[in-house]
Design an enzyme around this catalytic site. Sequence first.
Site, short mmCIF file in Angstrom:
data_model
loop_
_atom_site.label_atom_id
_atom_site.label_comp_id
_atom_site.label_asym_id
_atom_site.label_seq_id
_atom_site.Cartn_x
_atom_site.Cartn_y
_atom_site.Cartn_z
N GLY A 241 0.87 -1.18 0.00
CA GLY A 241 0.00 0.00 0.00
C GLY A 241 0.90 1.22 0.00
CD GLU A 242 2.64 5.86 0.16
OE1 GLU A 242 3.70 6.17 0.72
OE2 GLU A 242 2.56 5.60 -1.07
CB SER A 243 5.62 2.47 3.71
OG SER A 243 6.33 3.52 3.09
NE ARG B 228 8.30 5.10 0.92
CZ ARG B 228 7.49 6.08 1.30
NH1 ARG B 228 7.85 6.90 2.26
NH2 ARG B 228 6.32 6.24 0.72
CB ILE C 231 2.84 -1.94 -7.70
CG1 ILE C 231 2.23 -3.10 -8.51
CG2 ILE C 231 2.00 -0.67 -7.86
CD1 ILE C 231 0.90 -3.59 -7.99
NE ARG C 232 3.81 4.84 -5.95
CZ ARG C 232 3.94 5.63 -4.91
NH1 ARG C 232 4.94 6.47 -4.84
NH2 ARG C 232 3.06 5.64 -3.95
CG HIS D 242 2.26 -6.30 -4.69
ND1 HIS D 242 1.62 -5.91 -3.54
CD2 HIS D 242 3.01 -5.25 -5.09
CE1 HIS D 242 1.94 -4.67 -3.25
NE2 HIS D 242 2.78 -4.24 -4.18
CB CYS E 167 5.14 -3.69 -1.60
SG CYS E 167 5.67 -2.45 -2.78
CD GLU F 103 -0.03 -8.93 -2.42
OE1 GLU F 103 0.99 -9.62 -2.35
OE2 GLU F 103 0.00 -7.69 -2.50
N1 GLN Z 1 5.71 3.00 -2.92
C1 GLN Z 1 5.04 2.53 -1.74
C2 GLN Z 1 5.76 3.02 -0.49
O1 GLN Z 1 6.83 3.52 -0.58
C3 GLN Z 1 4.97 1.03 -1.72
C4 GLN Z 1 4.16 0.53 -2.89
C5 GLN Z 1 3.49 -0.78 -2.67
O2 GLN Z 1 3.28 -1.24 -1.53
N2 GLN Z 1 3.05 -1.38 -3.74
O3 GLN Z 1 5.24 2.89 0.56
#
Ligand code: GLN
Length: 203
Positions: free
Chosen positions: A47-49, A105, A134-135, A171, A79, A173
């Site tokens: 997600g977004e850390s 990151r 993904i990112r 990922h 991630c 999952e």
């Molecule tokens: N770019 C996100 C972060 O730095 C991580 C991306 C992800 O969990 N797919 O938190």
Amino acid sequence: MTTIGVLALQGAFIEHEQMLQRLGVAVRRVTLPRHLDGLDGLIIPGGESTAIGKLMVEWRLLEPLRAFGRSGGAMYGSCAGAIVRARDVGREQPLLGLMDLRVARNAFGRQIESFQAQLQVPVLGERPFPGVFIRAPKILAVGPGVEALCTLDDGSVVAAQQGHLLAVSFHAELTDDTRLHEYFLGLAGWRSPAGAAHAHATA
Ligand code: GLN
């Protein structure tokens, strides 16, 4: 019965729950410290850390999660879930600091530069694992107690294990391949029931 928690503050927790259900383990959503009681393992999703870290602070989960990991609870972070367990991400943000990792990151570029790659992950067998990035972060350095499970050509690590703690940049999952989840469940004390319908999926 093995019970696995999935931290459900933000991010791709539903996909992890579905994967675990498919493997036949009991799943519990974790949003409060008391939800950690009696769990065999915990997944922190991607997600977004920064958001996940802030919510951990706000919901008073930081110390209970640290205690869970330190007392032997198995943990799998994908991630952003890997990032929040690192000790150093090169900037200020709430971290659990449970794993001796230095992480960069967004190390593969922006969302639009997301990609899929066939990865060699020796602990999962010879068949390549489909890595969805993904990112995603790169693990730039691992401490002496950490084993790199998957290393890219540029030397960066995208899957690492420190005892019962697993950190993965990609990922699993989001694929049909259950091998990484099964590997994690092994760390949580689960033994795949003979003849279960989770036979290695195609991917
Ligand atoms: N770019 C996100 C972060 O730095 C991580 C991306 C992800 O969990 N797919 O938190």
